[in-house]
Scaffold this motif. Sequence first.
Motif, PDB file in Angstrom:
ATOM      1  N   ARG A  67       3.790   1.536  -1.351  1.00 28.29           N
ATOM      2  CA  ARG A  67       4.288   1.691  -2.729  1.00 28.29           C
ATOM      3  C   ARG A  67       3.232   2.336  -3.604  1.00 28.29           C
ATOM      4  N   ALA A  68       1.996   1.898  -3.414  1.00 22.09           N
ATOM      5  CA  ALA A  68       0.913   2.460  -4.229  1.00 22.09           C
ATOM      6  C   ALA A  68       0.767   3.952  -3.951  1.00 22.09           C
ATOM      7  N   LEU A  84       3.070   6.010  -2.934  1.00 26.80           N
ATOM      8  CA  LEU A  84       4.215   6.695  -3.520  1.00 26.80           C
ATOM      9  C   LEU A  84       4.012   6.859  -5.025  1.00 26.80           C
ATOM     10  N   ALA A  85       3.576   5.787  -5.664  1.00 24.29           N
ATOM     11  CA  ALA A  85       3.352   5.829  -7.102  1.00 24.29           C
ATOM     12  C   ALA A  85       2.259   6.833  -7.439  1.00 24.29           C
ATOM     13  N   HIS A  87       0.827  -4.683  -8.263  1.00 21.88           N
ATOM     14  CA  HIS A  87      -0.216  -4.293  -7.299  1.00 21.88           C
ATOM     15  C   HIS A  87      -1.546  -5.002  -7.538  1.00 21.88           C
ATOM     16  N   ILE A 127       0.829  -1.200   0.000  1.00 17.77           N
ATOM     17  CA  ILE A 127       0.000   0.000   0.000  1.00 17.77           C
ATOM     18  C   ILE A 127       0.870   1.261   0.000  1.00 17.77           C
ATOM     19  N   VAL A 162       5.225  -1.956  -8.493  1.00 16.25           N
ATOM     20  CA  VAL A 162       3.908  -1.307  -8.514  1.00 16.25           C
ATOM     21  C   VAL A 162       3.009  -2.009  -9.519  1.00 16.25           C
ATOM     22  N   MET A 173      11.187   6.486  -7.821  1.00 13.26           N
ATOM     23  CA  MET A 173      11.225   5.122  -7.302  1.00 13.26           C
ATOM     24  C   MET A 173      12.284   4.361  -8.097  1.00 13.26           C
ATOM     25  N   GLU A 232       3.628  10.204  -7.412  1.00 10.52           N
ATOM     26  CA  GLU A 232       4.524  10.487  -8.531  1.00 10.52           C
ATOM     27  C   GLU A 232       3.758  10.711  -9.825  1.00 10.52           C
ATOM     28  N   PHE A 235       7.534   6.242 -12.539  1.00  8.37           N
ATOM     29  CA  PHE A 235       7.549   6.878 -11.223  1.00  8.37           C
ATOM     30  C   PHE A 235       8.992   7.282 -10.981  1.00  8.37           C
ATOM     31  N   PRO A 236       9.353   8.519 -11.303  1.00  6.18           N
ATOM     32  CA  PRO A 236      10.766   8.890 -11.418  1.00  6.18           C
ATOM     33  C   PRO A 236      11.572   8.730 -10.142  1.00  6.18           C
TER      34      PRO A 236
END
Lengths: 412, 262
Positions: A272-273, A275-276, B110, A270, B107, B99, A279, B96-97
């Motif tokens: 990571r999601a 963060l994405a 997911h 979650i 991701v 990461m 971005e 996603f720059p």
Amino acid sequence: MKRLAELRESLVIALWFMFLTFPILVIQVNTIEKTIIWRWQNLLYVGIGSFALSFVWRYFIGKAAAGGRASGERAEEKTSILQRITADSRFSRSAILLTALIALAFPFLSSTYQVNIMTTALMYVVLGLGLNIVVGQAGLLHLGYVAFYAVGAYTYALLYQHFGIGFWTALPLGALMAMVFGLLLGFPVLRLRGDYLAIVTLGFGEITRIVLENWSEFSSGPSGISEIPRPGFFNLAMDLEESTIYLYFLMVGFVLFTIFVTNRLQNSRIGRAWLALREDEVACEAMGVNKTVAKMTAFALGSTWAGMMGVVFAAKTTFVNPASFTFLESAMILSIVVLGGMGSTLGVILASFLLILLPEYLRAFSDYRMLLFGTIMVVMMIFRPQGIITNIRRTYEYHFERKQNGAPDASV
Amino acid sequence: METILETKNLTMNFGGIKALDRVDLDVRQGEICALIGPNGAGKTTFFNCITGIYPPSEGDVFISPPAGKRKRINGLPVHRVTARGLARTFQNIRLFPDMTVLENVMVGRHCRTKAGVLGAIFRDRITRKEEKAVVTRSYAILERIGLADLANALARNLPYGDQRRLEIARALATEPFLLLLDEPAAGMNPRETEALEELILRIKTEEQISILMIEHDMRMVMSISDRIFVLDYGKKIAEGTAAEIWENPVVIKAYLGEEFDA
């Protein structure tokens, strides 16, 4: 030539300042005797002061710009001393040990007043970390955080008033209540982005306060609810000092719990999601992340923490009224997050100590508190827009050497 | 061969402008199809319509996954379309720059994983296992794409060509049956394009994933596509094999303009 231009620029700045501060600092009207005192010497001080300061300012701006240019693309590889220290496990381990010792010994070495202030600071640490989930991790600008704080506080206050429910029962209930409110608000609001979201959350914060102020039958209005009991410990009778110390240790526990949970969240599916999502929203959705669910989770979790702290707040002050939940409070918590460095746990902790403890210890400056606040913010945004501690996320690293043994290993 | 993606009368209006005008198109299992056309022909709009970014004004989009039934997917939210097995890349790279390369691919996993908030906090056995599987699987994808040695680099520090490949890797992580590539070779030099060609062919044969791509590089389109669709002003003006399209006067006219006979 360049010197001359700088000199002229500073001169202009000085003149401007003299002109702008003229009405406040030079003219003093005595309304009783109907006389005007002209304090011309102030004009001189302002002129000289701003002239000198403009040079200092230019020097630092120049240095910051030169630093940015020199490091260029390697900027992100450049780490501050503080980061290198925290990254060094030998050092950080002893630092943690030292902090733990200080935290344990603190209430027995200082006065009740000090312990009280420290408890407040710890509450803001938790609030900052909670808001950090929403703002720092998921990137949703939230200006009405205090509303959920109020929900938690009033949940305890009202539950006690009407049903005599104690602190430990009210704590999860307050958290739950705030979460429910978070979901209720989040559902219509989270399709908005950026500035619009900020405005709506700001509005919600104010609405909550105004409702509490005006709906007297429900919340007894501006006079608030008093005589809320402090947290109990197995029906043990405690005097004021003991219960203050007890609350302090409770808060230490809360801080540890919050750090633990936010860290775990950050390094998860979650997290990571989130963060994405921060971005690139479109790409994130196209990768199969349910945007609404991810945002709602962040929003609800952030609210939960505010609700919990609200209960603690009510128990600590034994009194709640709407005046404790103004926009200023939201701004304060947001400042903690921004000043500390979005997403950085250690940064948030440092910033909340800075922002809560400094005004307490600088009582002499309490009139200028907001002025100082603004100045710090502006200076910070110019010289360290990433915050006190830039969040270096622990990234997933793949260790190649272990793979040869047929056991791929990933560490966080 | 089975049809896996089918559009019927797909129309998209933006105000008075018909960006797509009754487009019928189909992609079959195991094919590489190309969608070409002059700038502004509606190619990207077509992608946006089938992936759910825009709900189409009229017409239908059907998918028939190799292991599933035929379903109508218009109006489904983007993430649900991805979960059904359509994955895409973007014309202007959207990684996603901040990461890492590995995290970008993670991701993508997911929608195939389940761990929730409680799992994240308690980190129980199931969650740990899932997390480990995500890492291993993502790394395996990077190995196949040829980005494994850059796994720990930040996405934004990657060279342009590798960023495009990473987008493909991220899309593959969602386990699609059809991969939609929006100008994958844009901005690549001939050597990178060749490597990309080889990669796309490998995805098709090794992973059994069909591909629909928008591309302007005609040499690449002609050499790897099984079938080509041509859009112009939102209408499909031709479809066929590379050779057929190459000869088609309507296509030549759309690309080069009308010939004037004096």
